[in-house]
Design an enzyme around this catalytic site. Structure first.
Site, short mmCIF file in Angstrom:
data_model
loop_
_atom_site.label_atom_id
_atom_site.label_comp_id
_atom_site.label_asym_id
_atom_site.label_seq_id
_atom_site.Cartn_x
_atom_site.Cartn_y
_atom_site.Cartn_z
N ASN A 3 36.63 3.35 79.18
CA ASN A 3 35.82 2.36 78.64
C ASN A 3 34.46 2.31 79.10
O ASN A 3 33.79 1.27 78.99
CB ASN A 3 36.60 1.12 78.68
CG ASN A 3 36.71 0.35 79.88
OD1 ASN A 3 36.35 0.88 81.00
ND2 ASN A 3 37.36 -0.75 79.98
N ASP A 10 36.69 -1.75 95.14
CA ASP A 10 37.52 -2.85 94.48
C ASP A 10 38.83 -2.78 95.01
O ASP A 10 39.21 -1.75 95.83
CB ASP A 10 37.57 -2.50 93.14
CG ASP A 10 37.85 -1.11 92.57
OD1 ASP A 10 38.50 -0.27 93.23
OD2 ASP A 10 37.59 -0.67 91.25
N HIS A 32 34.03 1.75 82.48
CA HIS A 32 33.86 0.77 83.75
C HIS A 32 33.56 1.47 84.99
O HIS A 32 34.00 2.90 85.24
CB HIS A 32 34.98 -0.25 83.81
CG HIS A 32 36.17 0.64 84.54
ND1 HIS A 32 37.36 0.01 83.92
CD2 HIS A 32 36.39 1.39 85.45
CE1 HIS A 32 38.37 0.91 84.33
NE2 HIS A 32 37.85 1.54 85.47
N GLU A 50 33.96 -4.38 83.96
CA GLU A 50 34.34 -4.23 82.63
C GLU A 50 33.45 -4.24 81.60
O GLU A 50 32.24 -5.26 81.90
CB GLU A 50 35.49 -4.96 82.32
CG GLU A 50 36.84 -4.68 83.40
CD GLU A 50 37.82 -3.44 82.85
OE1 GLU A 50 37.28 -2.24 82.45
OE2 GLU A 50 38.99 -3.59 82.80
C1 GLP Z 1 39.99 2.48 88.23
C2 GLP Z 1 39.00 2.32 89.28
C3 GLP Z 1 37.59 3.02 88.99
C4 GLP Z 1 37.87 4.53 88.70
C5 GLP Z 1 38.82 4.41 87.41
C6 GLP Z 1 38.91 5.85 86.87
O1 GLP Z 1 40.13 1.76 87.30
N1 GLP Z 1 38.71 0.79 89.40
O2 GLP Z 1 36.84 2.98 90.27
O3 GLP Z 1 36.75 5.22 88.41
O4 GLP Z 1 40.04 3.72 87.68
O5 GLP Z 1 40.10 6.52 87.42
P1 GLP Z 1 40.52 8.09 87.29
O6 GLP Z 1 39.69 8.63 88.28
O7 GLP Z 1 41.91 8.00 87.66
O8 GLP Z 1 40.19 8.32 85.68
#
Ligand code: GLP
Length: 256
Positions: free
Chosen positions: A134, A66, A136, A141
């Site tokens: 959440n 993404d 995702h 989402e």
């Molecule tokens: C972002 C990314 C996700 C990732 C998520 C969790 O939103 N788009 O791909 O898994 O963050 O992030 P973290 O690893 O900082 O908890």
């Protein structure tokens, strides 16, 4: 679905890095699906360490999940810049073999179609995932209906709040992103979801043992035949005793 629990995120990361290294050394043209966020940073650091010890990534193709809409590739908070800073700049992957959606594309629908064509041409061997609070994955989402292919998503308030920590000025944080869709993620040959910390325990439990539901996008991973959840003990703390018992020898072994 496999679950591997380690005493710490560091130990869990060594396990994942070894799996990635094995794929890289085994396959002539491995395709890695990569994620951003805090969770995989240690993994990228470990891969850079392996590279400095002689592991070449010159034959690897990477496809990121993404990107924020509206951020230039060299914007410090773009996911392209994140990948450059944590991995690409430090290893020998040719730039042309690294792919992140273009958040500045003038025609976002065309950019999504381009990314889907890229995914069709380069089936992912191993997809690395984190998980949002959440549920995702990528930026898919929780919604009434999940999109199968690459699409533009409006980020939820919960995600904006969770990711604001990466933006020195959260007011400039984009409200939209381009993300690979659920079906594209599930088309990877193998998937590793990494989750660390007690704040992920609730959603890890929901993803693993709750119903498959658009309310928890990561729950769709239950439908894939080769998924491994790699957790530290804190992220696994919501799971029942059978998981803790099954993983106990491993935790013991790796914590020595
Ligand atoms: C972002 C990314 C996700 C990732 C998520 C969790 O939103 N788009 O791909 O898994 O963050 O992030 P973290 O690893 O900082 O908890």
């Amino acid at each position: 679905m496999k679950i591997r629990v380690f005493a710490t995120a560091e130990l869990a990361t060594v396990y994942v890095a070894a799996l990635v290294e094995s794929l890289i050394t085994r396959e002539p043209h491995p395709v890695l699906g990569l994620a951003t966020g805090a969770t995989p940073i240690l993994l990228y650091r470990q891969l850079v360490a392996f590279h400095r010890q002689g592991l070449s990534l010159a034959h690897v193709t990477t496809i990121n999940l993404d990107e924020y809409v509206g951020l230039a590739p060299d914007h410090p908070q773009s996911y392209r810049a994140f990948m450059e800073a944590h991995l690409f700049r430090h290893v020998d992957i040719p730039a042309a073999q690294t792919h992140v959606p273009n958040g500045l594309a003038p025609d976002l629908a065309a950019e999504c179609a381009r990314y889907d064509a890229l995914l069709a041409a380069h089936p992912i061997d191993l997809q690395i995932l984190g998980i949002g609070p959440n549920g995702h994955i990528g930026f898919n989402e929780p919604e009434g209906a999940l999109k199968t292919r690459t699409h533009v998503v409006t980020l939820t308030a919960e995600t904006l709040a969770a990711n604001a920590r990466f933006f020195p000025d959260p007011a400039v944080m984009p409200r939209q992103a381009i993300t690979m869709g659920l079906e594209s993620i599930l088309q990877a040959r193998a998937i590793i979801l990494m989750a660390f910390g007690a704040e992920k325990a609730r959603i890890v439990k929901a993803a693993l043992s709750g119903e498959v539901s658009t309310a928890v996008p990561a729950s769709f991973l239950q439908m894939h035949s080769d998924v491994t959840f790699v957790l530290d003990e804190a992220a696994a703390s919501g799971l029942g005793a059978p998981v803790a018992e099954a993983s106990a020898p491993l935790v013991e072994h790796f914590s020595r």
